[in-house]
Write a protein that holds these residues in place. Structure first.
Motif, PDB file in Angstrom:
ATOM      1  N   ASN A  24       0.843  -1.201   0.000  1.00  0.00           N
ATOM      2  CA  ASN A  24       0.000   0.000   0.000  1.00  0.00           C
ATOM      3  C   ASN A  24       0.878   1.251   0.000  1.00  0.00           C
ATOM      4  O   ASN A  24       1.761   1.385   0.845  1.00  0.00           O
ATOM      5  N   PRO A  25       0.664   2.159  -0.978  1.00  0.00           N
ATOM      6  CA  PRO A  25       1.589   3.287  -1.111  1.00  0.00           C
ATOM      7  C   PRO A  25       1.690   4.152   0.145  1.00  0.00           C
ATOM      8  O   PRO A  25       2.744   4.709   0.413  1.00  0.00           O
ATOM      9  N   VAL A  26       0.603   4.275   0.897  1.00  0.00           N
ATOM     10  CA  VAL A  26       0.633   5.151   2.059  1.00  0.00           C
ATOM     11  C   VAL A  26       1.002   4.379   3.320  1.00  0.00           C
ATOM     12  O   VAL A  26       1.963   4.717   4.021  1.00  0.00           O
ATOM     13  N   PHE A  27       0.265   3.302   3.613  1.00  0.00           N
ATOM     14  CA  PHE A  27       0.430   2.644   4.905  1.00  0.00           C
ATOM     15  C   PHE A  27       1.662   1.743   4.969  1.00  0.00           C
ATOM     16  O   PHE A  27       2.129   1.415   6.055  1.00  0.00           O
ATOM     17  N   VAL A  28       2.180   1.315   3.811  1.00  0.00           N
ATOM     18  CA  VAL A  28       3.352   0.442   3.839  1.00  0.00           C
ATOM     19  C   VAL A  28       4.582   1.172   3.304  1.00  0.00           C
ATOM     20  O   VAL A  28       5.616   1.231   3.950  1.00  0.00           O
ATOM     21  N   MET A  29       4.450   1.792   2.108  1.00  0.00           N
ATOM     22  CA  MET A  29       5.622   2.420   1.493  1.00  0.00           C
ATOM     23  C   MET A  29       5.824   3.859   1.960  1.00  0.00           C
ATOM     24  O   MET A  29       6.866   4.441   1.729  1.00  0.00           O
ATOM     25  N   LEU A  30       4.811   4.439   2.592  1.00  0.00           N
ATOM     26  CA  LEU A  30       4.867   5.833   3.062  1.00  0.00           C
ATOM     27  C   LEU A  30       5.269   6.788   1.947  1.00  0.00           C
ATOM     28  O   LEU A  30       6.113   7.657   2.125  1.00  0.00           O
ATOM     29  N   LEU A  31       4.643   6.591   0.774  1.00  0.00           N
ATOM     30  CA  LEU A  31       4.921   7.469  -0.364  1.00  0.00           C
ATOM     31  C   LEU A  31       3.763   8.452  -0.550  1.00  0.00           C
ATOM     32  O   LEU A  31       2.637   8.174  -0.147  1.00  0.00           O
ATOM     33  N   LEU A  33       3.097  11.352   0.773  1.00  0.00           N
ATOM     34  CA  LEU A  33       2.469  11.786   2.026  1.00  0.00           C
ATOM     35  C   LEU A  33       1.988  13.232   1.993  1.00  0.00           C
ATOM     36  O   LEU A  33       1.169  13.624   2.828  1.00  0.00           O
ATOM     37  N   CYS A  34       2.503  14.019   1.032  1.00  0.00           N
ATOM     38  CA  CYS A  34       2.089  15.435   0.998  1.00  0.00           C
ATOM     39  C   CYS A  34       0.577  15.575   0.819  1.00  0.00           C
ATOM     40  O   CYS A  34      -0.086  16.162   1.667  1.00  0.00           O
ATOM     41  N   PRO A  35      -0.036  14.982  -0.227  1.00  0.00           N
ATOM     42  CA  PRO A  35      -1.498  15.088  -0.315  1.00  0.00           C
ATOM     43  C   PRO A  35      -2.204  14.306   0.788  1.00  0.00           C
ATOM     44  O   PRO A  35      -3.302  14.685   1.196  1.00  0.00           O
ATOM     45  N   VAL A  36      -1.588  13.243   1.263  1.00  0.00           N
ATOM     46  CA  VAL A  36      -2.212  12.440   2.322  1.00  0.00           C
ATOM     47  C   VAL A  36      -2.476  13.318   3.549  1.00  0.00           C
ATOM     48  O   VAL A  36      -3.531  13.239   4.174  1.00  0.00           O
ATOM     49  N   LEU A  37      -1.513  14.159   3.882  1.00  0.00           N
ATOM     50  CA  LEU A  37      -1.681  15.007   5.053  1.00  0.00           C
ATOM     51  C   LEU A  37      -2.464  16.277   4.720  1.00  0.00           C
ATOM     52  O   LEU A  37      -3.223  16.778   5.543  1.00  0.00           O
ATOM     53  N   ALA A  38      -2.301  16.789   3.505  1.00  0.00           N
ATOM     54  CA  ALA A  38      -2.795  18.129   3.213  1.00  0.00           C
ATOM     55  C   ALA A  38      -4.281  18.183   2.864  1.00  0.00           C
ATOM     56  O   ALA A  38      -4.961  19.115   3.271  1.00  0.00           O
ATOM     57  N   VAL A  39      -4.783  17.235   2.096  1.00  0.00           N
ATOM     58  CA  VAL A  39      -6.154  17.388   1.602  1.00  0.00           C
ATOM     59  C   VAL A  39      -7.091  16.302   2.110  1.00  0.00           C
ATOM     60  O   VAL A  39      -8.086  15.989   1.473  1.00  0.00           O
ATOM     61  N   THR A  40      -6.791  15.722   3.276  1.00  0.00           N
ATOM     62  CA  THR A  40      -7.705  14.721   3.815  1.00  0.00           C
ATOM     63  C   THR A  40      -8.538  15.298   4.955  1.00  0.00           C
ATOM     64  O   THR A  40      -8.971  14.568   5.835  1.00  0.00           O
ATOM     65  N   ASN A  41      -8.752  16.639   4.960  1.00  0.00           N
ATOM     66  CA  ASN A  41      -9.528  17.208   6.063  1.00  0.00           C
ATOM     67  C   ASN A  41     -11.003  16.834   5.974  1.00  0.00           C
ATOM     68  O   ASN A  41     -11.695  16.821   6.981  1.00  0.00           O
ATOM     69  N   THR A  42     -11.493  16.520   4.771  1.00  0.00           N
ATOM     70  CA  THR A  42     -12.852  15.993   4.665  1.00  0.00           C
ATOM     71  C   THR A  42     -12.831  14.747   3.772  1.00  0.00           C
ATOM     72  O   THR A  42     -11.927  14.583   2.949  1.00  0.00           O
ATOM     73  N   GLY A 186      -3.806  17.546  12.891  1.00  0.00           N
ATOM     74  CA  GLY A 186      -4.749  16.437  12.931  1.00  0.00           C
ATOM     75  C   GLY A 186      -4.400  15.372  11.910  1.00  0.00           C
ATOM     76  O   GLY A 186      -4.586  14.180  12.146  1.00  0.00           O
ATOM     77  N   GLY A 187      -3.882  15.806  10.742  1.00  0.00           N
ATOM     78  CA  GLY A 187      -3.459  14.862   9.717  1.00  0.00           C
ATOM     79  C   GLY A 187      -2.381  13.931  10.237  1.00  0.00           C
ATOM     80  O   GLY A 187      -2.440  12.719  10.027  1.00  0.00           O
ATOM     81  N   PHE A 188      -1.410  14.506  10.936  1.00  0.00           N
ATOM     82  CA  PHE A 188      -0.330  13.682  11.494  1.00  0.00           C
ATOM     83  C   PHE A 188      -0.864  12.711  12.550  1.00  0.00           C
ATOM     84  O   PHE A 188      -0.492  11.544  12.568  1.00  0.00           O
ATOM     85  N   PHE A 189      -1.745  13.203  13.424  1.00  0.00           N
ATOM     86  CA  PHE A 189      -2.287  12.343  14.481  1.00  0.00           C
ATOM     87  C   PHE A 189      -3.031  11.151  13.865  1.00  0.00           C
ATOM     88  O   PHE A 189      -2.822  10.003  14.268  1.00  0.00           O
ATOM     89  N   VAL A 190      -3.906  11.454  12.907  1.00  0.00           N
ATOM     90  CA  VAL A 190      -4.729  10.385  12.327  1.00  0.00           C
ATOM     91  C   VAL A 190      -3.859   9.417  11.531  1.00  0.00           C
ATOM     92  O   VAL A 190      -4.039   8.199  11.599  1.00  0.00           O
ATOM     93  N   LEU A 191      -2.883   9.959  10.781  1.00  0.00           N
ATOM     94  CA  LEU A 191      -1.977   9.083  10.021  1.00  0.00           C
ATOM     95  C   LEU A 191      -1.234   8.154  10.978  1.00  0.00           C
ATOM     96  O   LEU A 191      -1.121   6.953  10.731  1.00  0.00           O
ATOM     97  N   ALA A 192      -0.755   8.714  12.088  1.00  0.00           N
ATOM     98  CA  ALA A 192      -0.035   7.899  13.074  1.00  0.00           C
ATOM     99  C   ALA A 192      -0.938   6.794  13.600  1.00  0.00           C
ATOM    100  O   ALA A 192      -0.506   5.639  13.731  1.00  0.00           O
ATOM    101  N   GLY A 193      -2.194   7.146  13.874  1.00  0.00           N
ATOM    102  CA  GLY A 193      -3.141   6.153  14.372  1.00  0.00           C
ATOM    103  C   GLY A 193      -3.333   5.008  13.391  1.00  0.00           C
ATOM    104  O   GLY A 193      -3.263   3.825  13.755  1.00  0.00           O
ATOM    105  N   TRP A 194      -3.528   5.341  12.107  1.00  0.00           N
ATOM    106  CA  TRP A 194      -3.745   4.310  11.091  1.00  0.00           C
ATOM    107  C   TRP A 194      -2.480   3.478  10.883  1.00  0.00           C
ATOM    108  O   TRP A 194      -2.554   2.259  10.714  1.00  0.00           O
TER     109      TRP A 194
END
Lengths: 216, 234
Positions: A24-31, A33-42, A186-194
């Protein structure tokens, strides 16, 4: 990872699923991350960003794979960037045509899909070495995995940060939105949780596999 | 990866012509794709922009049923057709009886994160600002966006005094945002405690725009009275 990465892969279910789970590009490869953190507010923004990235991944993957025998090795990165930028521009116009509000919410991050390392990574390490069908299936898996990861963040952040889901109010008027989840921290907190949750699941699974083989 | 399986090939560079041809071909393909997409989406995008602007105009001028676009440049006010909405900076709203109910104009000022762009309504009959809507902002959700949702803040605009001085060349009183609960005059905006910077920005945006636009606009008031463009499609 065990096979020679340069050998063309035969089409299998794993071609599709590796982008969703094992790689998984985000949860495994951590690739990317800029849009993952920036535009996931909704959740809506997350879904739109995920689908936009999925489209660019698919189209650039197919085109790179089609042209893989024509593109000289020395200028391949420049060619990939041109191809990716083309589809990002197309997505940019398409989103403006679909909804200006959405375009405003995603802001510069649509154009920044050009530098999303998931896409360039797929073009360089997969599409340029595999057949069009494989590249398509692999990009689809990666795109769905990326969209899934963005949605995971977007859903949690929207519920906690705004008290809504896809714009629908979930709680009564007494609900006090937890604004920090709509903000960058909040993006960092939620990403860390997942990440924690997914690491835990993977560890449990890895521990379970040897036990099963003992039984067999 | 190991040395035995990877015999070092002699570095044979393809000719520059080949590289340039490949790059040019790909650039042409992408140029074509982008041009086609632009051609297809441009009319839809323009329609969306027009619709978004109209939505904002009718939001700040709820009594209006049609609007006309004008461009104010220096001291001259000229009417524009509805296709040239993008060049307009003054939008006059009329009710069903073709009576002028208000004028919508844009204002902008630096907020907490970035520039806050607003569209506000001026009512010539009341000599005051009757409301505004935020067109563009990246203010903190839950804090800066209170300027639109806070009922007490909206109370400032029924109406906010924006009458001109005796000479008609500036506002009689500068519009300013004061600390929450300190409003005494009709030209003052009662700020939001906790969202001071954004509510102050609204005051700056209104004052800057009203000072610059209202004197020449009211000098051309006759031009605004009756709508010049009645080309409303919807």
């Amino acid at each position: 990872m065990a096979t020679d990465p340069r050998a063309p892969e035969t089409l299998s279910l794993a071609t599709f699923t590796q982008g969703i789970w094992q790689e998984n590009p985000v949860f495994v490869m951590l690739l990317g991350l800029c849009p993952v953190l920036a535009v996931t507010n909704t959740a809506t923004n997350a879904l739109a960003m995920g689908l936009a990235t999925l489209f660019v991944l698919l189209c650039s993957g197919v085109l790179v794979s089609l042209l893989r025998k024509i593109i000289p090795k020395q200028v391949r990165i420049a060619c990939y960037i041109i191809i990716i930028a083309t589809f990002v521009t197309i997505v940019d116009y398409a989103i403006q045509a679909i909804s200006l509000d959405l375009h405003r919410a995603l802001g510069a991050f649509i154009q920044l899909i050009v530098v999303n390392c998931v896409i360039l990574g797929r073009a360089e390490s997969y599409a340029s070495k595999n057949t069009v069908i494989n590249a398509f299936v692999n990009a689809l898996g990666m795109g769905v995995g990326f969209t899934f990861a963005l949605l995971c963040l977007g859903v949690v952040r929207e519920i906690l940060g705004f008290g809504t889901l896809f714009g629908l109010t979930l709680f009564g008027a007494s609900f006090q939105p937890w604004a920090v989840f709509a903000l960058p921290p909040g993006g960092f907190f939620v990403l860390a949780g997942w990440l924690f949750l997914f690491a835990l699941i993977r560890k449990r699974r890895a521990a379970a596999i040897p036990e099963e083989s003992h039984v067999a | 990866m190991s040395a035995e399986t990877d015999p070092v090939p002699p570095p044979v560079l393809p000719s520059s012509r080949k590289l340039i041809t490949a790059l040019a071909a790909i650039a042409m393909i992408s140029g074509l794709l982008v041009a086609v997409t632009y051609e297809v989406t441009a009319p839809v995008i323009k329609l969306n922009q027009q619709r978004a602007l109209e939505q904002a105009i009718f939001k700040v001028l709820p009594a209006a049923t049609v609007h006309a676009n004008f461009r104010l440049e220096g001291a001259t006010l000229s009417a524009l057709t509805s296709e040239r909405f993008a060049e307009a900076n003054v939008f006059a709203g009329y009710n069903a009886d073709q009576v002028l109910v208000g004028i919508a104009m844009e204002g902008a000022a630096r907020g907490y994160q970035d520039v806050v762009k607003i569209l506000y309504a001026y009512d010539p009959a009341q000599n005051g600002i009757t409301g505004f809507t935020v067109l563009q902002s990246s203010e903190t959700p839950g804090i800066g966006d209170k300027v639109e949702t806070d009922a007490a803040f909206q109370e400032n605009f029924n109406p906010l005094d924006a009458s001109l001085n005796a000479g008609g060349d500036a506002l009689a009183h500068e519009i300013i945002t004061v600390k929450n609960g300190r409003k005494v005059n009709p030209w003052e905006i009662d700020g939001i405690s906790g969202a001071t910077i954004t509510s102050t920005a609204i005051g700056h945006a209104l004052n800057d725009s009203a000072q610059a636009m209202l004197p020449p606009l009211l000098a051309n008031r006759d031009l605004l009275i009756a709508p010049h463009t009645k080309g409303e499609d919807d």
